[in-house]
Design a protein around this motif. Sequence first.
Motif, PDB file in Angstrom:
ATOM      1  N   PRO A 203     -16.708 -35.948  68.197  1.00  0.00           N
ATOM      2  CA  PRO A 203     -16.472 -36.810  69.361  1.00  0.00           C
ATOM      3  C   PRO A 203     -17.575 -36.706  70.409  1.00  0.00           C
ATOM      4  O   PRO A 203     -17.891 -37.694  71.076  1.00  0.00           O
ATOM      5  N   THR A 267      -5.256 -39.250  56.564  1.00  0.00           N
ATOM      6  CA  THR A 267      -3.820 -39.362  56.283  1.00  0.00           C
ATOM      7  C   THR A 267      -3.446 -38.645  54.994  1.00  0.00           C
ATOM      8  O   THR A 267      -2.431 -37.933  54.928  1.00  0.00           O
ATOM      9  N   GLU A 272      -4.540 -36.935  61.576  1.00  0.00           N
ATOM     10  CA  GLU A 272      -4.581 -38.236  62.227  1.00  0.00           C
ATOM     11  C   GLU A 272      -5.626 -38.214  63.338  1.00  0.00           C
ATOM     12  O   GLU A 272      -6.018 -37.149  63.826  1.00  0.00           O
ATOM     13  N   SER A 273      -6.092 -39.398  63.729  1.00  0.00           N
ATOM     14  CA  SER A 273      -7.081 -39.563  64.813  1.00  0.00           C
ATOM     15  C   SER A 273      -8.220 -38.557  64.712  1.00  0.00           C
ATOM     16  O   SER A 273      -8.507 -37.818  65.661  1.00  0.00           O
ATOM     17  N   VAL A 276     -11.030 -38.290  67.460  1.00  0.00           N
ATOM     18  CA  VAL A 276     -10.605 -38.108  68.849  1.00  0.00           C
ATOM     19  C   VAL A 276     -10.322 -36.637  69.107  1.00  0.00           C
ATOM     20  O   VAL A 276      -9.540 -36.001  68.397  1.00  0.00           O
ATOM     21  N   CYS A 278      -8.758 -33.301  70.473  1.00  0.00           N
ATOM     22  CA  CYS A 278      -7.404 -32.935  70.892  1.00  0.00           C
ATOM     23  C   CYS A 278      -7.414 -32.460  72.341  1.00  0.00           C
ATOM     24  O   CYS A 278      -6.598 -32.886  73.151  1.00  0.00           O
ATOM     25  N   GLU A 284     -12.976 -43.207  74.688  1.00  0.00           N
ATOM     26  CA  GLU A 284     -12.502 -43.563  73.352  1.00  0.00           C
ATOM     27  C   GLU A 284     -12.255 -42.344  72.479  1.00  0.00           C
ATOM     28  O   GLU A 284     -11.337 -42.339  71.651  1.00  0.00           O
ATOM     29  N   TYR A 285     -13.057 -41.312  72.693  1.00  0.00           N
ATOM     30  CA  TYR A 285     -12.966 -40.129  71.844  1.00  0.00           C
ATOM     31  C   TYR A 285     -12.374 -38.922  72.574  1.00  0.00           C
ATOM     32  O   TYR A 285     -12.425 -37.799  72.057  1.00  0.00           O
ATOM     33  N   ASN A 286     -11.828 -39.150  73.763  1.00  0.00           N
ATOM     34  CA  ASN A 286     -11.212 -38.092  74.564  1.00  0.00           C
ATOM     35  C   ASN A 286     -12.186 -36.940  74.805  1.00  0.00           C
ATOM     36  O   ASN A 286     -11.811 -35.768  74.750  1.00  0.00           O
ATOM     37  N   CYS A 309      -3.795 -32.108  73.287  1.00  0.00           N
ATOM     38  CA  CYS A 309      -2.936 -33.146  72.733  1.00  0.00           C
ATOM     39  C   CYS A 309      -1.578 -32.536  72.386  1.00  0.00           C
ATOM     40  O   CYS A 309      -1.396 -31.311  72.440  1.00  0.00           O
ATOM     41  N   ARG A 315      -4.516 -32.618  64.069  1.00  0.00           N
ATOM     42  CA  ARG A 315      -5.784 -33.105  64.599  1.00  0.00           C
ATOM     43  C   ARG A 315      -6.951 -32.347  63.984  1.00  0.00           C
ATOM     44  O   ARG A 315      -6.826 -31.184  63.582  1.00  0.00           O
TER      45      ARG A 315
END
Length: 354
Positions: A203, A267, A272-273, A276, A278, A284-286, A309, A315
């Motif tokens: 990210p 998945t 997930e994500s 991005v 955590c 957009e990418y935290n 997160c 994550r």
Amino acid sequence: MDHSTTIFCFFITVLHVSTASDRILPSTFCNFPAIYNFGASNSDTGGLAAAFIQFKPPNGHTFFGMPAGRMCDGRLIVDFTAESLKLPFLSSYLNSLAINFKHGANFATAGSTITFPTTNIVPKGGAYESLMPREEDFAEALYTFDIGQNDLLNGLFLNMTVPQVIATIPDMVNQFSKNIRDLFNLGARSFWVYNTRPIGCFPSILTIFPEAARDSAGCAKEYNELAQRFNAELKKALAQLWVELSSATVVYVDIYSPLYSLFTDPTKNGFESPLVACCGQGGEYNYNVAVECGETKSVNGMDIRAGSCKDPSVRVSWDGVHFTEAANKFAFDRVSTGSFSKPPIPLKLACHRR
């Protein structure tokens, strides 16, 4: 992160052991008495925290319940390595006050590069003697390496082009090979060397270089190609060392591939994500380069905090640069089998040549 490198501090003063005899493929698992790890933040278990800064929550929340000197919510690959070999977690050599080094030490410190350092550690005896490694264990120990990422990133952050950074790779790898030879000459025999990670999926990279072309996983293609170029050169150099150091086991471990699979098919692997972070703040990418994980800063009169997160266990990226415990465990479980290694030797058999 401009911190001194730590590759050979401590060994220069204490590693004076005889060369072990040629190895034979064992019928049982290796009995490593100790692990000595060299690297940067991906395997730092307290170096930076001991010497410079104390990390803040939520670092360490998943496993330790509190910050534990790791840029992660929990355990790192080096921690899973120690657990797998039934050894204690490695203490940082920089955190040397009343620390037990009997089963090894961790020389990794965030920001480190392959460049050779210029400082040593003065050995202490007396009351600390029982906490120091036994001389006879040095030849039988496992030597792990997880370094090179900062050599690439530092060049990028100094505004070097990707071709310019690629031009520096041969010197990096040559220096690394010299480090292996020096440890071999001091008695080390079992080397477990990780390649570098898919930096184009970080990210931080995606945020800092928004114009970079993306691949099918959404990663910055040219920066992953840079990592792959370094990995190819490292693999070639380690193959040469395998031939040259005929009484040593030198294993190239491809950590890049299993980690990259978390971005290409998250998945399927229970994540997930993946692009991005955590633990971060905004965008957009935290990821916000000005607010690191756990920090609270005032920006334009507003307090901004980089928090965690909801569920780090699904994550991939922890803080935009480093991976979550879950991602570390996923990668370790795969590489420890030898399936991603050259030669294909499992971790628990890495004390002998195949």
